[in-house]
Write a protein that holds these residues in place. Structure first.
Motif, short mmCIF file in Angstrom:
data_model
loop_
_atom_site.label_atom_id
_atom_site.label_comp_id
_atom_site.label_asym_id
_atom_site.label_seq_id
_atom_site.Cartn_x
_atom_site.Cartn_y
_atom_site.Cartn_z
N PHE A 116 13.98 4.75 -7.62
CA PHE A 116 15.38 4.32 -7.56
C PHE A 116 16.15 4.80 -8.79
CE2 PHE A 116 18.54 1.08 -8.81
CZ PHE A 116 19.44 1.24 -7.76
N CYS A 117 15.55 4.65 -9.97
CA CYS A 117 16.21 5.13 -11.19
C CYS A 117 16.41 6.64 -11.15
CB CYS A 117 15.39 4.74 -12.42
SG CYS A 117 15.29 2.95 -12.71
N ALA A 118 15.39 7.36 -10.68
CA ALA A 118 15.52 8.82 -10.56
C ALA A 118 16.60 9.19 -9.55
CB ALA A 118 14.18 9.42 -10.15
N CYS A 119 16.67 8.43 -8.47
CA CYS A 119 17.68 8.71 -7.44
C CYS A 119 19.10 8.53 -7.98
CB CYS A 119 17.45 7.78 -6.25
SG CYS A 119 18.62 7.99 -4.90
N ILE A 120 19.34 7.45 -8.68
CA ILE A 120 20.67 7.20 -9.24
C ILE A 120 21.01 8.26 -10.29
CG2 ILE A 120 22.08 5.58 -10.55
CD1 ILE A 120 21.56 4.76 -7.67
N TYR A 121 20.04 8.63 -11.11
CA TYR A 121 20.27 9.65 -12.14
C TYR A 121 20.64 10.99 -11.52
CZ TYR A 121 19.28 12.85 -16.00
OH TYR A 121 19.36 13.85 -16.94
N ILE A 122 19.93 11.35 -10.44
CA ILE A 122 20.19 12.64 -9.79
C ILE A 122 21.54 12.62 -9.08
CG2 ILE A 122 19.43 14.14 -7.91
CD1 ILE A 122 16.54 13.40 -8.72
N LEU A 123 21.86 11.52 -8.42
CA LEU A 123 23.11 11.46 -7.66
C LEU A 123 24.34 11.34 -8.55
CD1 LEU A 123 22.14 9.13 -4.67
CD2 LEU A 123 22.34 11.62 -4.68
N VAL A 124 24.15 10.82 -9.77
CA VAL A 124 25.30 10.61 -10.65
C VAL A 124 25.34 11.64 -11.78
CG1 VAL A 124 26.43 8.99 -12.23
CG2 VAL A 124 25.37 8.14 -10.14
N ALA A 125 24.29 11.69 -12.59
CA ALA A 125 24.30 12.55 -13.78
C ALA A 125 24.00 14.01 -13.45
CB ALA A 125 23.31 12.02 -14.81
N LYS A 126 23.10 14.25 -12.52
CA LYS A 126 22.67 15.62 -12.22
C LYS A 126 23.19 16.11 -10.87
CE LYS A 126 20.19 16.52 -15.87
NZ LYS A 126 20.51 17.65 -16.76
N ARG A 127 24.26 15.55 -10.42
CA ARG A 127 24.78 15.95 -9.11
C ARG A 127 25.31 17.39 -9.17
NH1 ARG A 127 28.87 13.01 -11.51
NH2 ARG A 127 30.96 13.98 -11.45
N ARG A 128 25.25 18.07 -8.04
CA ARG A 128 25.71 19.45 -7.93
C ARG A 128 27.01 19.55 -7.15
NH1 ARG A 128 20.20 23.04 -6.98
NH2 ARG A 128 18.98 22.07 -8.65
N THR A 129 27.64 18.44 -6.95
CA THR A 129 28.93 18.40 -6.25
C THR A 129 29.98 17.81 -7.17
OG1 THR A 129 28.36 16.26 -5.30
CG2 THR A 129 27.86 18.22 -3.98
N PRO A 130 31.25 18.13 -6.97
CA PRO A 130 32.30 17.59 -7.85
C PRO A 130 32.40 16.07 -7.81
CG PRO A 130 33.10 19.47 -6.58
CD PRO A 130 31.79 19.12 -6.01
N LYS A 131 32.18 15.48 -6.64
CA LYS A 131 32.33 14.04 -6.49
C LYS A 131 30.97 13.39 -6.28
CE LYS A 131 36.98 14.23 -4.48
NZ LYS A 131 37.83 13.83 -3.32
N VAL A 132 30.88 12.15 -6.72
CA VAL A 132 29.67 11.37 -6.52
C VAL A 132 29.59 10.94 -5.06
CG1 VAL A 132 28.43 9.28 -7.17
CG2 VAL A 132 29.70 10.57 -8.90
N ASN A 133 28.43 11.09 -4.46
CA ASN A 133 28.24 10.68 -3.07
C ASN A 133 28.04 9.16 -3.04
OD1 ASN A 133 27.36 10.24 -0.39
ND2 ASN A 133 26.57 12.33 -0.29
N LYS A 134 29.11 8.45 -2.81
CA LYS A 134 29.08 6.98 -2.85
C LYS A 134 28.25 6.40 -1.72
CE LYS A 134 33.62 6.72 -5.08
NZ LYS A 134 35.01 6.18 -4.98
N TYR A 135 28.21 7.08 -0.59
CA TYR A 135 27.46 6.55 0.55
C TYR A 135 25.96 6.53 0.27
CZ TYR A 135 31.88 7.15 3.02
OH TYR A 135 33.18 7.07 3.40
N LEU A 136 25.44 7.64 -0.27
CA LEU A 136 24.02 7.69 -0.58
C LEU A 136 23.66 6.70 -1.68
CD1 LEU A 136 23.20 11.52 -0.47
CD2 LEU A 136 22.81 9.78 1.28
N ILE A 137 24.54 6.55 -2.67
CA ILE A 137 24.28 5.58 -3.74
C ILE A 137 24.27 4.16 -3.17
CG2 ILE A 137 25.23 4.56 -5.83
CD1 ILE A 137 26.14 7.30 -6.68
N ALA A 138 25.22 3.86 -2.28
CA ALA A 138 25.29 2.52 -1.69
C ALA A 138 24.03 2.23 -0.88
CB ALA A 138 26.53 2.41 -0.81
#
Length: 355
Positions: free
Chosen positions: A30-52
Protein backbone atom coordinates in the motif's frame (compact mmCIF):
# COMPACT_ATOMS: atom_id res chain seq x y z
CA UNK A 1 -14.61 -32.76 12.61
CA UNK A 2 -12.68 -35.33 10.61
CA UNK A 3 -9.82 -37.42 11.91
CA UNK A 4 -7.29 -35.31 10.02
CA UNK A 5 -8.87 -31.97 10.95
CA UNK A 6 -7.88 -29.62 13.77
CA UNK A 7 -9.99 -28.01 16.48
CA UNK A 8 -11.71 -24.70 15.75
CA UNK A 9 -9.74 -22.66 18.29
CA UNK A 10 -6.42 -23.88 16.89
CA UNK A 11 -7.56 -23.21 13.35
CA UNK A 12 -8.58 -19.67 14.25
CA UNK A 13 -5.27 -19.01 16.01
CA UNK A 14 -3.32 -20.17 12.95
CA UNK A 15 -5.59 -18.12 10.69
CA UNK A 16 -4.96 -14.89 12.61
CA UNK A 17 -1.21 -15.51 12.57
CA UNK A 18 -1.23 -15.95 8.79
CA UNK A 19 -3.52 -12.97 8.28
CA UNK A 20 -1.13 -10.80 10.31
CA UNK A 21 1.73 -11.94 8.06
CA UNK A 22 -0.24 -11.03 4.94
CA UNK A 23 -1.28 -7.74 6.51
CA UNK A 24 2.40 -6.80 6.84
CA UNK A 25 2.80 -7.43 3.11
CA UNK A 26 -0.32 -5.37 2.52
CA UNK A 27 1.16 -2.40 4.40
CA UNK A 28 4.34 -2.46 2.33
CA UNK A 29 2.45 -2.74 -0.96
CA UNK A 30 0.00 0.00 0.00
CA UNK A 31 2.81 2.43 0.86
CA UNK A 32 4.60 1.56 -2.39
CA UNK A 33 1.35 2.03 -4.31
CA UNK A 34 0.71 5.51 -2.90
CA UNK A 35 4.34 6.52 -3.47
CA UNK A 36 4.23 5.39 -7.10
CA UNK A 37 0.85 6.97 -7.84
CA UNK A 38 1.75 10.30 -6.20
CA UNK A 39 5.51 10.88 -6.10
CA UNK A 40 6.65 8.74 -9.05
CA UNK A 41 3.68 9.18 -11.33
CA UNK A 42 4.32 9.50 -15.07
CA UNK A 43 1.23 11.56 -15.77
CA UNK A 44 0.65 15.28 -15.13
CA UNK A 45 -2.29 14.63 -12.79
CA UNK A 46 -2.65 12.26 -9.89
CA UNK A 47 -5.02 9.39 -10.62
CA UNK A 48 -7.51 9.99 -7.81
CA UNK A 49 -9.62 6.97 -8.68
CA UNK A 50 -6.80 4.46 -8.28
CA UNK A 51 -5.70 6.13 -5.04
CA UNK A 52 -9.26 6.04 -3.69
CA UNK A 53 -9.58 2.34 -4.53
CA UNK A 54 -6.22 1.53 -2.92
CA UNK A 55 -7.06 3.48 0.24
CA UNK A 56 -10.51 1.90 0.46
CA UNK A 57 -9.22 -1.65 0.13
CA UNK A 58 -6.44 -1.05 2.64
CA UNK A 59 -8.91 0.46 5.12
CA UNK A 60 -11.19 -2.58 4.85
CA UNK A 61 -8.21 -4.94 5.19
CA UNK A 62 -7.10 -3.06 8.31
CA UNK A 63 -10.57 -3.28 9.85
CA UNK A 64 -10.69 -6.98 8.98
CA UNK A 65 -7.47 -7.83 10.79
CA UNK A 66 -8.44 -5.57 13.71
CA UNK A 67 -11.74 -7.44 14.16
CA UNK A 68 -9.84 -10.71 13.93
CA UNK A 69 -7.57 -9.66 16.81
CA UNK A 70 -10.59 -8.47 18.78
CA UNK A 71 -12.21 -11.90 18.46
CA UNK A 72 -8.90 -13.54 19.34
CA UNK A 73 -8.62 -11.57 22.59
CA UNK A 74 -12.26 -12.12 23.49
CA UNK A 75 -12.15 -15.85 22.83
CA UNK A 76 -8.79 -16.74 24.38
CA UNK A 77 -8.58 -14.20 27.21
CA UNK A 78 -11.81 -12.43 28.18
CA UNK A 79 -14.29 -15.29 27.69
CA UNK A 80 -12.01 -18.28 27.96
CA UNK A 81 -13.79 -19.58 31.10
CA UNK A 82 -17.23 -19.57 29.49
CA UNK A 83 -18.93 -22.95 28.84
CA UNK A 84 -17.29 -24.62 25.89
CA UNK A 85 -14.22 -22.41 26.04
CA UNK A 86 -12.70 -20.66 23.01
CA UNK A 87 -14.02 -23.30 20.59
CA UNK A 88 -17.64 -22.50 21.53
CA UNK A 89 -16.99 -18.77 21.20
CA UNK A 90 -15.52 -19.03 17.70
CA UNK A 91 -18.28 -21.35 16.52
CA UNK A 92 -20.93 -18.66 17.19
CA UNK A 93 -21.14 -16.95 13.80
CA UNK A 94 -23.73 -14.39 14.96
CA UNK A 95 -21.33 -12.41 17.15
CA UNK A 96 -21.42 -8.75 15.91
CA UNK A 97 -17.65 -8.64 15.42
CA UNK A 98 -17.82 -11.72 13.20
CA UNK A 99 -20.80 -10.38 11.22
CA UNK A 100 -18.92 -7.09 10.59
CA UNK A 101 -15.84 -9.07 9.61
CA UNK A 102 -17.82 -11.12 7.09
CA UNK A 103 -19.38 -7.95 5.65
CA UNK A 104 -15.98 -6.29 5.22
CA UNK A 105 -14.64 -9.42 3.59
CA UNK A 106 -17.54 -9.37 1.13
CA UNK A 107 -17.08 -5.70 0.21
CA UNK A 108 -13.34 -6.07 -0.21
CA UNK A 109 -13.83 -9.15 -2.37
CA UNK A 110 -16.24 -7.27 -4.63
CA UNK A 111 -13.81 -4.36 -5.00
CA UNK A 112 -10.88 -6.69 -5.65
CA UNK A 113 -12.81 -8.71 -8.23
CA UNK A 114 -13.89 -5.47 -9.90
CA UNK A 115 -10.27 -4.33 -10.20
CA UNK A 116 -9.33 -7.64 -11.82
CA UNK A 117 -12.27 -7.33 -14.24
CA UNK A 118 -11.22 -3.75 -14.99
CA UNK A 119 -7.74 -5.03 -15.79
CA UNK A 120 -9.28 -7.61 -18.12
CA UNK A 121 -11.30 -4.83 -19.79
CA UNK A 122 -8.13 -2.83 -20.49
CA UNK A 123 -6.08 -5.82 -21.58
CA UNK A 124 -8.69 -6.70 -24.19
CA UNK A 125 -8.60 -3.21 -25.65
CA UNK A 126 -11.65 -1.89 -23.73
CA UNK A 127 -13.86 -4.57 -25.23
CA UNK A 128 -16.72 -4.84 -22.74
CA UNK A 129 -18.09 -7.95 -24.46
CA UNK A 130 -15.10 -9.96 -23.20
CA UNK A 131 -15.94 -8.86 -19.65
CA UNK A 132 -19.70 -9.43 -19.75
CA UNK A 133 -19.59 -12.85 -18.05
CA UNK A 134 -17.15 -11.73 -15.29
CA UNK A 135 -19.35 -8.68 -14.59
CA UNK A 136 -22.41 -10.91 -14.17
CA UNK A 137 -20.44 -13.20 -11.86
CA UNK A 138 -19.29 -10.24 -9.73
CA UNK A 139 -22.90 -9.08 -9.36
CA UNK A 140 -23.91 -12.59 -8.32
CA UNK A 141 -21.07 -12.67 -5.79
CA UNK A 142 -22.25 -9.37 -4.32
CA UNK A 143 -25.80 -10.66 -3.88
CA UNK A 144 -24.64 -13.89 -2.23
CA UNK A 145 -22.11 -12.03 -0.08
CA UNK A 146 -24.62 -9.61 1.42
CA UNK A 147 -27.15 -12.41 1.79
CA UNK A 148 -24.51 -14.39 3.67
CA UNK A 149 -23.93 -11.44 6.00
CA UNK A 150 -27.65 -11.20 6.80
CA UNK A 151 -27.85 -14.91 7.57
CA UNK A 152 -24.79 -14.72 9.77
CA UNK A 153 -26.42 -11.91 11.77
CA UNK A 154 -29.49 -14.10 12.30
CA UNK A 155 -27.54 -17.28 12.91
CA UNK A 156 -27.68 -17.54 16.71
CA UNK A 157 -29.12 -21.04 16.45
CA UNK A 158 -26.57 -22.35 13.94
CA UNK A 159 -23.32 -22.03 15.89
CA UNK A 160 -21.37 -23.21 12.86
CA UNK A 161 -20.41 -21.82 9.48
CA UNK A 162 -21.07 -25.31 8.09
CA UNK A 163 -24.78 -25.32 8.97
CA UNK A 164 -26.98 -26.28 5.97
CA UNK A 165 -28.75 -22.90 5.98
CA UNK A 166 -25.41 -21.10 5.68
CA UNK A 167 -23.79 -23.52 3.27
CA UNK A 168 -26.16 -22.41 0.51
CA UNK A 169 -25.04 -18.79 0.81
CA UNK A 170 -21.39 -19.44 1.64
CA UNK A 171 -21.05 -22.10 -1.03
CA UNK A 172 -22.68 -19.87 -3.65
CA UNK A 173 -20.48 -16.92 -2.71
CA UNK A 174 -17.24 -18.91 -2.77
CA UNK A 175 -18.17 -20.70 -6.01
CA UNK A 176 -19.16 -17.50 -7.84
CA UNK A 177 -16.05 -15.69 -6.66
CA UNK A 178 -13.90 -18.63 -7.78
CA UNK A 179 -15.66 -18.76 -11.16
CA UNK A 180 -15.12 -15.01 -11.59
CA UNK A 181 -11.41 -15.25 -10.94
CA UNK A 182 -10.92 -18.38 -13.06
CA UNK A 183 -12.66 -16.76 -16.04
CA UNK A 184 -10.79 -13.47 -15.64
CA UNK A 185 -7.50 -15.26 -15.04
CA UNK A 186 -7.93 -17.22 -18.26
CA UNK A 187 -8.90 -14.17 -20.30
CA UNK A 188 -6.13 -11.91 -18.99
CA UNK A 189 -3.46 -14.61 -19.09
CA UNK A 190 -4.37 -15.51 -22.66
CA UNK A 191 -4.29 -11.93 -23.88
CA UNK A 192 -1.21 -10.94 -21.85
CA UNK A 193 0.73 -13.99 -23.00
CA UNK A 194 -0.12 -13.24 -26.61
CA UNK A 195 1.02 -9.63 -26.33
CA UNK A 196 4.17 -10.43 -24.38
CA UNK A 197 5.12 -13.12 -26.90
CA UNK A 198 5.60 -10.33 -29.41
CA UNK A 199 8.40 -8.96 -27.24
CA UNK A 200 10.33 -12.24 -27.27
CA UNK A 201 13.32 -10.57 -28.93
CA UNK A 202 13.47 -7.74 -26.41
CA UNK A 203 15.84 -8.82 -23.65
CA UNK A 204 14.55 -6.32 -21.11
CA UNK A 205 11.03 -7.75 -21.19
CA UNK A 206 11.30 -11.50 -21.45
CA UNK A 207 12.56 -12.23 -17.93
CA UNK A 208 9.51 -11.04 -16.01
CA UNK A 209 6.69 -11.80 -18.44
CA UNK A 210 5.49 -14.74 -16.32
CA UNK A 211 5.37 -12.55 -13.20
CA UNK A 212 3.36 -9.92 -15.05
CA UNK A 213 0.82 -12.50 -16.18
CA UNK A 214 0.51 -14.05 -12.71
CA UNK A 215 -0.05 -10.71 -11.01
CA UNK A 216 -2.13 -9.10 -13.73
CA UNK A 217 -4.52 -12.03 -14.00
CA UNK A 218 -5.05 -12.46 -10.25
CA UNK A 219 -3.82 -16.05 -10.41
CA UNK A 220 -2.60 -15.95 -6.79
CA UNK A 221 -6.09 -15.10 -5.57
CA UNK A 222 -7.63 -17.83 -7.73
CA UNK A 223 -5.36 -20.49 -6.20
CA UNK A 224 -6.29 -19.35 -2.68
CA UNK A 225 -9.99 -19.49 -3.57
CA UNK A 226 -9.61 -23.06 -4.86
CA UNK A 227 -8.16 -24.08 -1.49
CA UNK A 228 -10.90 -22.20 0.35
CA UNK A 229 -13.77 -23.77 -1.61
CA UNK A 230 -12.29 -27.27 -1.33
CA UNK A 231 -11.83 -27.10 2.45
CA UNK A 232 -15.25 -25.55 3.00
CA UNK A 233 -17.20 -28.19 1.10
CA UNK A 234 -15.21 -30.87 2.91
CA UNK A 235 -16.46 -29.36 6.19
CA UNK A 236 -12.98 -28.96 7.69
CA UNK A 237 -12.10 -26.38 10.33
CA UNK A 238 -8.82 -25.81 8.53
CA UNK A 239 -10.97 -23.83 6.11
CA UNK A 240 -10.52 -20.86 8.47
CA UNK A 241 -6.74 -20.99 8.00
CA UNK A 242 -7.32 -20.00 4.38
CA UNK A 243 -10.46 -17.88 4.81
CA UNK A 244 -9.02 -15.17 7.07
CA UNK A 245 -5.78 -14.56 5.10
CA UNK A 246 -7.89 -14.23 1.94
CA UNK A 247 -9.31 -11.11 3.60
CA UNK A 248 -5.86 -9.60 3.02
CA UNK A 249 -5.34 -11.12 -0.43
CA UNK A 250 -8.47 -9.32 -1.60
CA UNK A 251 -6.48 -6.12 -1.07
CA UNK A 252 -2.98 -7.35 -1.91
CA UNK A 253 -3.63 -8.65 -5.43
CA UNK A 254 -5.52 -5.55 -6.72
CA UNK A 255 -2.88 -3.31 -5.14
CA UNK A 256 -0.16 -5.19 -7.02
CA UNK A 257 -2.13 -4.68 -10.24
CA UNK A 258 -2.41 -0.96 -9.52
CA UNK A 259 1.36 -0.79 -8.88
CA UNK A 260 2.08 -2.44 -12.23
CA UNK A 261 -0.25 0.02 -13.93
CA UNK A 262 1.41 2.95 -12.15
CA UNK A 263 4.87 1.77 -13.21
CA UNK A 264 3.70 1.15 -16.77
CA UNK A 265 4.85 -2.46 -16.56
CA UNK A 266 1.64 -4.16 -17.63
CA UNK A 267 1.35 -6.20 -20.80
CA UNK A 268 -0.34 -3.24 -22.54
CA UNK A 269 2.61 -1.00 -21.79
CA UNK A 270 5.11 -3.62 -22.94
CA UNK A 271 3.20 -4.05 -26.20
CA UNK A 272 3.06 -0.27 -26.71
CA UNK A 273 6.79 0.13 -26.19
CA UNK A 274 7.54 -2.80 -28.44
CA UNK A 275 5.29 -1.41 -31.17
CA UNK A 276 7.12 1.91 -31.04
CA UNK A 277 10.57 0.33 -31.20
CA UNK A 278 9.84 -2.46 -33.67
CA UNK A 279 10.04 -0.37 -36.90
CA UNK A 280 13.37 1.10 -35.81
CA UNK A 281 14.72 -2.30 -34.85
CA UNK A 282 13.78 -3.87 -38.15
CA UNK A 283 15.73 -1.24 -40.10
CA UNK A 284 18.69 -0.76 -37.81
CA UNK A 285 19.36 -4.46 -37.17
CA UNK A 286 19.38 -6.35 -40.49
CA UNK A 287 19.96 -10.07 -40.53
CA UNK A 288 23.47 -11.40 -41.02
CA UNK A 289 24.41 -14.45 -43.02
CA UNK A 290 27.82 -16.08 -42.51
CA UNK A 291 29.89 -16.67 -45.65
CA UNK A 292 33.38 -17.48 -46.82
CA UNK A 293 35.78 -15.46 -48.94
CA UNK A 294 38.81 -16.82 -50.83
CA UNK A 295 41.75 -14.44 -50.90
CA UNK A 296 44.34 -14.07 -53.67
CA UNK A 297 46.81 -16.39 -51.95
CA UNK A 298 44.29 -19.24 -51.85
CA UNK A 299 43.41 -19.05 -48.16
CA UNK A 300 39.78 -19.02 -47.06
CA UNK A 301 38.54 -16.54 -44.51
CA UNK A 302 35.14 -16.11 -42.92
CA UNK A 303 33.26 -12.89 -43.38
CA UNK A 304 29.78 -11.58 -42.76
CA UNK A 305 27.46 -10.60 -45.56
CA UNK A 306 24.45 -8.40 -45.06
CA UNK A 307 21.07 -9.16 -46.53
CA UNK A 308 19.68 -6.72 -49.05
CA UNK A 309 17.81 -3.85 -47.35
CA UNK A 310 14.82 -2.53 -49.30
CA UNK A 311 14.03 1.08 -48.54
CA UNK A 312 10.59 2.52 -49.16
CA UNK A 313 9.88 5.23 -51.72
CA UNK A 314 11.36 8.57 -50.73
CA UNK A 315 8.98 11.50 -50.37
CA UNK A 316 9.57 14.70 -52.33
CA UNK A 317 10.22 16.80 -49.26
CA UNK A 318 13.46 18.53 -48.45
CA UNK A 319 13.71 16.76 -45.12
CA UNK A 320 13.54 13.39 -46.85
CA UNK A 321 16.33 14.47 -49.18
CA UNK A 322 18.56 15.37 -46.27
CA UNK A 323 17.79 12.15 -44.40
CA UNK A 324 19.33 9.95 -47.13
CA UNK A 325 23.10 10.52 -47.07
CA UNK A 326 25.11 8.65 -49.65
CA UNK A 327 22.48 8.94 -52.38
CA UNK A 328 22.90 11.39 -55.21
CA UNK A 329 20.33 13.90 -56.31
CA UNK A 330 19.57 11.80 -59.40
CA UNK A 331 18.87 8.80 -57.21
CA UNK A 332 16.40 10.80 -55.16
CA UNK A 333 14.69 12.07 -58.26
CA UNK A 334 14.29 8.50 -59.51
CA UNK A 335 12.82 7.53 -56.16
CA UNK A 336 10.33 10.37 -56.34
CA UNK A 337 9.24 9.17 -59.75
CA UNK A 338 8.18 5.87 -58.19
CA UNK A 339 11.19 3.71 -58.97
CA UNK A 340 12.30 1.48 -56.09
CA UNK A 341 16.04 1.02 -55.73
CA UNK A 342 17.83 -1.85 -54.04
CA UNK A 343 20.59 -0.61 -51.79
CA UNK A 344 23.42 -2.87 -50.73
CA UNK A 345 25.62 -2.16 -47.74
CA UNK A 346 29.09 -3.62 -47.92
CA UNK A 347 30.80 -4.42 -44.64
CA UNK A 348 34.30 -3.72 -45.93
CA UNK A 349 34.28 -0.05 -46.67
CA UNK A 350 30.83 0.78 -45.12
CA UNK A 351 29.88 2.75 -48.22
CA UNK A 352 26.49 2.75 -49.90
CA UNK A 353 26.64 1.59 -53.52
CA UNK A 354 23.84 1.92 -56.04
CA UNK A 355 23.00 -1.43 -57.67
Amino acid sequence: MGATDITLDRAYLAAIWLETLFYGMNIVLFCACIYILVAKRRTPKVNKYLIAIAVLMFSFSTCHVFLGFYRLIMGFIVLRDQPGGPAAFFSDVSIPANVAKVGLHTVNSIIGDSVVVWRCFLVWGRNWKMCLLPIILVCGSAICGFGQTVYFARGQKYHSAFAPALVRWNGSLFSLSLATNIVVTGLVALRAWYMLRLTGGVAGFRYWRILVIIVESGMIYSIALICEVTLYFLGLNSFYIVYDPIGQLTGIVPTMIIILAGLHLTSNDVQSRFSRTQPVTSLSAPRFRPGKTTTSDGTTTSDIQLDTMHFSTVDSSFSKRKSAPGLSANDLDDAEAGETKNVFITPLDERTVQH
